[in-house]
Scaffold this motif. Structure first.
Motif, PDB file in Angstrom:
ATOM      1  N   PHE A   6      54.569  37.570  47.376  1.00  0.00           N
ATOM      2  CA  PHE A   6      54.435  37.648  45.933  1.00  0.00           C
ATOM      3  C   PHE A   6      53.791  38.977  45.585  1.00  0.00           C
ATOM      4  CE2 PHE A   6      54.122  33.205  47.177  1.00  0.00           C
ATOM      5  CZ  PHE A   6      55.184  32.678  46.464  1.00  0.00           C
ATOM      6  N   LEU A   7      54.437  39.771  44.755  1.00  0.00           N
ATOM      7  CA  LEU A   7      53.930  41.072  44.338  1.00  0.00           C
ATOM      8  C   LEU A   7      53.573  40.996  42.865  1.00  0.00           C
ATOM      9  CD1 LEU A   7      53.408  44.062  44.914  1.00  0.00           C
ATOM     10  CD2 LEU A   7      55.803  44.493  44.348  1.00  0.00           C
ATOM     11  N   ASN A   8      52.372  41.433  42.540  1.00  0.00           N
ATOM     12  CA  ASN A   8      51.869  41.383  41.180  1.00  0.00           C
ATOM     13  C   ASN A   8      51.353  42.771  40.823  1.00  0.00           C
ATOM     14  OD1 ASN A   8      50.871  40.387  38.745  1.00  0.00           O
ATOM     15  ND2 ASN A   8      48.923  39.806  39.645  1.00  0.00           N
ATOM     16  N   VAL A   9      51.978  43.460  39.862  1.00  0.00           N
ATOM     17  CA  VAL A   9      51.552  44.786  39.426  1.00  0.00           C
ATOM     18  C   VAL A   9      51.293  44.735  37.931  1.00  0.00           C
ATOM     19  CG1 VAL A   9      52.171  47.223  39.251  1.00  0.00           C
ATOM     20  CG2 VAL A   9      52.933  45.896  41.229  1.00  0.00           C
ATOM     21  N   ILE A  10      50.076  45.148  37.520  1.00  0.00           N
ATOM     22  CA  ILE A  10      49.696  45.081  36.112  1.00  0.00           C
ATOM     23  C   ILE A  10      49.017  46.390  35.712  1.00  0.00           C
ATOM     24  CG2 ILE A  10      48.322  43.882  34.365  1.00  0.00           C
ATOM     25  CD1 ILE A  10      48.406  41.407  36.139  1.00  0.00           C
ATOM     26  N   LEU A  11      49.372  46.914  34.538  1.00  0.00           N
ATOM     27  CA  LEU A  11      48.721  48.081  33.963  1.00  0.00           C
ATOM     28  C   LEU A  11      48.053  47.642  32.664  1.00  0.00           C
ATOM     29  CD1 LEU A  11      48.133  51.126  33.679  1.00  0.00           C
ATOM     30  CD2 LEU A  11      50.385  51.340  32.576  1.00  0.00           C
ATOM     31  N   PHE A  12      46.744  47.849  32.582  1.00  0.00           N
ATOM     32  CA  PHE A  12      45.975  47.532  31.381  1.00  0.00           C
ATOM     33  C   PHE A  12      45.518  48.843  30.751  1.00  0.00           C
ATOM     34  CE2 PHE A  12      45.120  43.847  34.145  1.00  0.00           C
ATOM     35  CZ  PHE A  12      45.408  42.798  33.293  1.00  0.00           C
ATOM     36  N   LEU A  13      45.838  49.071  29.499  1.00  0.00           N
ATOM     37  CA  LEU A  13      45.386  50.241  28.757  1.00  0.00           C
ATOM     38  C   LEU A  13      44.558  49.764  27.569  1.00  0.00           C
ATOM     39  CD1 LEU A  13      48.734  52.255  28.686  1.00  0.00           C
ATOM     40  CD2 LEU A  13      46.802  52.592  30.244  1.00  0.00           C
ATOM     41  N   PHE A  14      43.288  50.123  27.547  1.00  0.00           N
ATOM     42  CA  PHE A  14      42.398  49.698  26.472  1.00  0.00           C
ATOM     43  C   PHE A  14      42.036  50.907  25.623  1.00  0.00           C
ATOM     44  CE2 PHE A  14      41.927  46.574  29.816  1.00  0.00           C
ATOM     45  CZ  PHE A  14      42.145  45.408  29.103  1.00  0.00           C
ATOM     46  N   GLY A  15      42.363  50.848  24.342  1.00  0.00           N
ATOM     47  CA  GLY A  15      42.153  51.957  23.425  1.00  0.00           C
ATOM     48  C   GLY A  15      40.705  52.136  23.032  1.00  0.00           C
ATOM     49  N   LYS A  16      40.479  53.183  22.282  1.00  0.00           N
ATOM     50  CA  LYS A  16      39.158  53.546  21.793  1.00  0.00           C
ATOM     51  C   LYS A  16      38.533  52.378  21.027  1.00  0.00           C
ATOM     52  CE  LYS A  16      37.080  57.365  19.261  1.00  0.00           C
ATOM     53  NZ  LYS A  16      37.367  58.599  18.520  1.00  0.00           N
ATOM     54  N   ASN A  17      37.272  52.069  21.368  1.00  0.00           N
ATOM     55  CA  ASN A  17      36.474  51.018  20.717  1.00  0.00           C
ATOM     56  C   ASN A  17      37.018  49.607  20.903  1.00  0.00           C
ATOM     57  OD1 ASN A  17      34.635  52.929  19.611  1.00  0.00           O
ATOM     58  ND2 ASN A  17      36.142  53.387  18.027  1.00  0.00           N
ATOM     59  N   SER A  18      37.912  49.388  21.845  1.00  0.00           N
ATOM     60  CA  SER A  18      38.465  48.045  22.076  1.00  0.00           C
ATOM     61  C   SER A  18      37.584  47.255  23.038  1.00  0.00           C
ATOM     62  CB  SER A  18      39.885  48.144  22.628  1.00  0.00           C
ATOM     63  OG  SER A  18      39.867  48.762  23.904  1.00  0.00           O
ATOM     64  N   ALA A  20      37.832  43.489  25.670  1.00  0.00           N
ATOM     65  CA  ALA A  20      38.675  42.401  26.172  1.00  0.00           C
ATOM     66  C   ALA A  20      37.982  41.692  27.317  1.00  0.00           C
ATOM     67  CB  ALA A  20      40.018  42.946  26.642  1.00  0.00           C
ATOM     68  N   LYS A  21      38.402  40.451  27.522  1.00  0.00           N
ATOM     69  CA  LYS A  21      38.018  39.671  28.695  1.00  0.00           C
ATOM     70  C   LYS A  21      39.295  39.262  29.396  1.00  0.00           C
ATOM     71  CE  LYS A  21      33.704  38.024  26.820  1.00  0.00           C
ATOM     72  NZ  LYS A  21      32.822  36.901  26.600  1.00  0.00           N
ATOM     73  N   SER A  50      35.258  48.264  26.157  1.00  0.00           N
ATOM     74  CA  SER A  50      34.461  47.346  26.967  1.00  0.00           C
ATOM     75  C   SER A  50      35.388  46.257  27.534  1.00  0.00           C
ATOM     76  CB  SER A  50      33.363  46.718  26.112  1.00  0.00           C
ATOM     77  OG  SER A  50      32.605  45.812  26.876  1.00  0.00           O
ATOM     78  N   VAL A  51      35.364  46.095  28.869  1.00  0.00           N
ATOM     79  CA  VAL A  51      36.229  45.123  29.528  1.00  0.00           C
ATOM     80  C   VAL A  51      35.420  44.317  30.534  1.00  0.00           C
ATOM     81  CG1 VAL A  51      38.213  44.812  31.055  1.00  0.00           C
ATOM     82  CG2 VAL A  51      38.307  46.507  29.234  1.00  0.00           C
ATOM     83  N   GLU A  52      35.612  43.006  30.497  1.00  0.00           N
ATOM     84  CA  GLU A  52      35.027  42.091  31.465  1.00  0.00           C
ATOM     85  C   GLU A  52      36.183  41.406  32.182  1.00  0.00           C
ATOM     86  OE1 GLU A  52      32.223  38.142  31.336  1.00  0.00           O
ATOM     87  OE2 GLU A  52      31.984  39.655  29.767  1.00  0.00           O
ATOM     88  N   MET A  53      36.210  41.518  33.518  1.00  0.00           N
ATOM     89  CA  MET A  53      37.317  40.972  34.313  1.00  0.00           C
ATOM     90  C   MET A  53      36.774  39.964  35.321  1.00  0.00           C
ATOM     91  SD  MET A  53      40.003  43.132  36.563  1.00  0.00           S
ATOM     92  CE  MET A  53      41.510  42.393  37.156  1.00  0.00           C
ATOM     93  N   VAL A  54      37.342  38.756  35.305  1.00  0.00           N
ATOM     94  CA  VAL A  54      36.967  37.716  36.254  1.00  0.00           C
ATOM     95  C   VAL A  54      38.191  37.405  37.101  1.00  0.00           C
ATOM     96  CG1 VAL A  54      36.173  35.346  36.539  1.00  0.00           C
ATOM     97  CG2 VAL A  54      35.276  36.737  34.663  1.00  0.00           C
ATOM     98  N   LYS A  55      38.030  37.497  38.417  1.00  0.00           N
ATOM     99  CA  LYS A  55      39.130  37.172  39.330  1.00  0.00           C
ATOM    100  C   LYS A  55      38.693  35.979  40.186  1.00  0.00           C
ATOM    101  CE  LYS A  55      41.645  38.678  43.350  1.00  0.00           C
ATOM    102  NZ  LYS A  55      41.598  39.608  44.467  1.00  0.00           N
ATOM    103  N   THR A  76      31.422  56.607  27.465  1.00  0.00           N
ATOM    104  CA  THR A  76      30.681  55.446  26.927  1.00  0.00           C
ATOM    105  C   THR A  76      31.428  54.119  27.052  1.00  0.00           C
ATOM    106  OG1 THR A  76      31.408  55.795  24.636  1.00  0.00           O
ATOM    107  CG2 THR A  76      29.336  56.874  25.306  1.00  0.00           C
ATOM    108  N   SER A  77      32.304  53.991  28.027  1.00  0.00           N
ATOM    109  CA  SER A  77      32.985  52.709  28.248  1.00  0.00           C
ATOM    110  C   SER A  77      32.182  51.838  29.204  1.00  0.00           C
ATOM    111  CB  SER A  77      34.402  52.938  28.780  1.00  0.00           C
ATOM    112  OG  SER A  77      34.358  53.563  30.041  1.00  0.00           O
ATOM    113  N   ASN A  78      32.465  50.536  29.170  1.00  0.00           N
ATOM    114  CA  ASN A  78      31.786  49.564  30.022  1.00  0.00           C
ATOM    115  C   ASN A  78      32.821  48.694  30.728  1.00  0.00           C
ATOM    116  OD1 ASN A  78      28.805  49.776  29.378  1.00  0.00           O
ATOM    117  ND2 ASN A  78      29.698  49.638  27.346  1.00  0.00           N
ATOM    118  N   PHE A  79      32.650  48.545  32.048  1.00  0.00           N
ATOM    119  CA  PHE A  79      33.543  47.693  32.829  1.00  0.00           C
ATOM    120  C   PHE A  79      32.699  46.777  33.702  1.00  0.00           C
ATOM    121  CE2 PHE A  79      35.916  46.829  36.782  1.00  0.00           C
ATOM    122  CZ  PHE A  79      36.985  46.140  36.236  1.00  0.00           C
ATOM    123  N   SER A  80      32.993  45.471  33.649  1.00  0.00           N
ATOM    124  CA  SER A  80      32.316  44.485  34.495  1.00  0.00           C
ATOM    125  C   SER A  80      33.372  43.689  35.239  1.00  0.00           C
ATOM    126  CB  SER A  80      31.470  43.527  33.654  1.00  0.00           C
ATOM    127  OG  SER A  80      30.459  44.232  32.977  1.00  0.00           O
TER     128      SER A  80
END
Length: 166
Positions: A6-18, A20-21, A50-55, A76-80
């Motif tokens: 199983f191959l899973n390819v994802i591109l996430f682009l988060f714009g200015k001031n956005s 997401a979780k 700002s992005v929060e990712m739970v796997k 000034t971006s935040n990634f968790s």
């Protein structure tokens, strides 16, 4: 050995001031035969995003799981990231983060619970390319039986990346 793949390819682009979780879940049933999951994600955070990712990885104990996550953070971006592993006979997680702007913050957390003959690898690489950036990592593993776990965390701080907290 000829498992289903199983191959899973994802591109996430988060714009200015956005913001997401993201919840990424992998699950599989036991006794359905061996299978291989190969997952790749690229995450780009623009200025002040700002992005929060739970796997949550809870695949069958006879499965194989490899995942690669590449993160690019602008000013000034935040990634968790919260990475939890339960299943798979062999599991490998690679997270690479590039702090491309000043004032960025990254948090990488992981938990692995190994049993039987599982082998769970977690590899992180954080590149501080600009000044005034923060990164934090906390990975924990609990293993029983003959299971094994590896954590390999690397942090690179470029010479111009003054006032870094890593």
């Amino acid at each position: 050995f000829n498992p289903a793949t199983f191959l899973n390819v994802i591109l996430f682009l988060f714009g200015k001031n956005s913001s997401a979780k993201i919840l990424e879940t992998y699950a599989g049933e036991a006794n359905n035969g061996e299978y291989f999951t190969n997952a790749y994600s690229q995450i780009v955070l623009d200025e002040n995003a700002s992005v929060e990712m739970v796997k949550l990885q809870n695949e069958a104990l006879d499965s194989y799981h490899i995942s690669n996550v590449d993160v690019i953070q602008k000013r000034t971006s935040n990634f968790s990231s919260y990475n939890v592993n339960f299943g798979g006979v062999i599991v490998r997680n690679n997270i690479n983060v590039n702090l491309e702007g000043t004032g960025t913050e990254t948090v990488l957390n992981g938990l692995s619970l190994g049993k039987e003959t599982q082998h769970i690898d977690n590899h992180t690489l954080i590149s501080h390319n600009n000044p005034h950036c923060n990164s934090h990592q906390l990975y924990k593993s609990i293993h029983d039986g003959k299971s094994r776990g590896v954590f390999n965390g690397k942090i690179f701080v470029k010479q111009d990346a003054q006032k870094t907290n890593a």
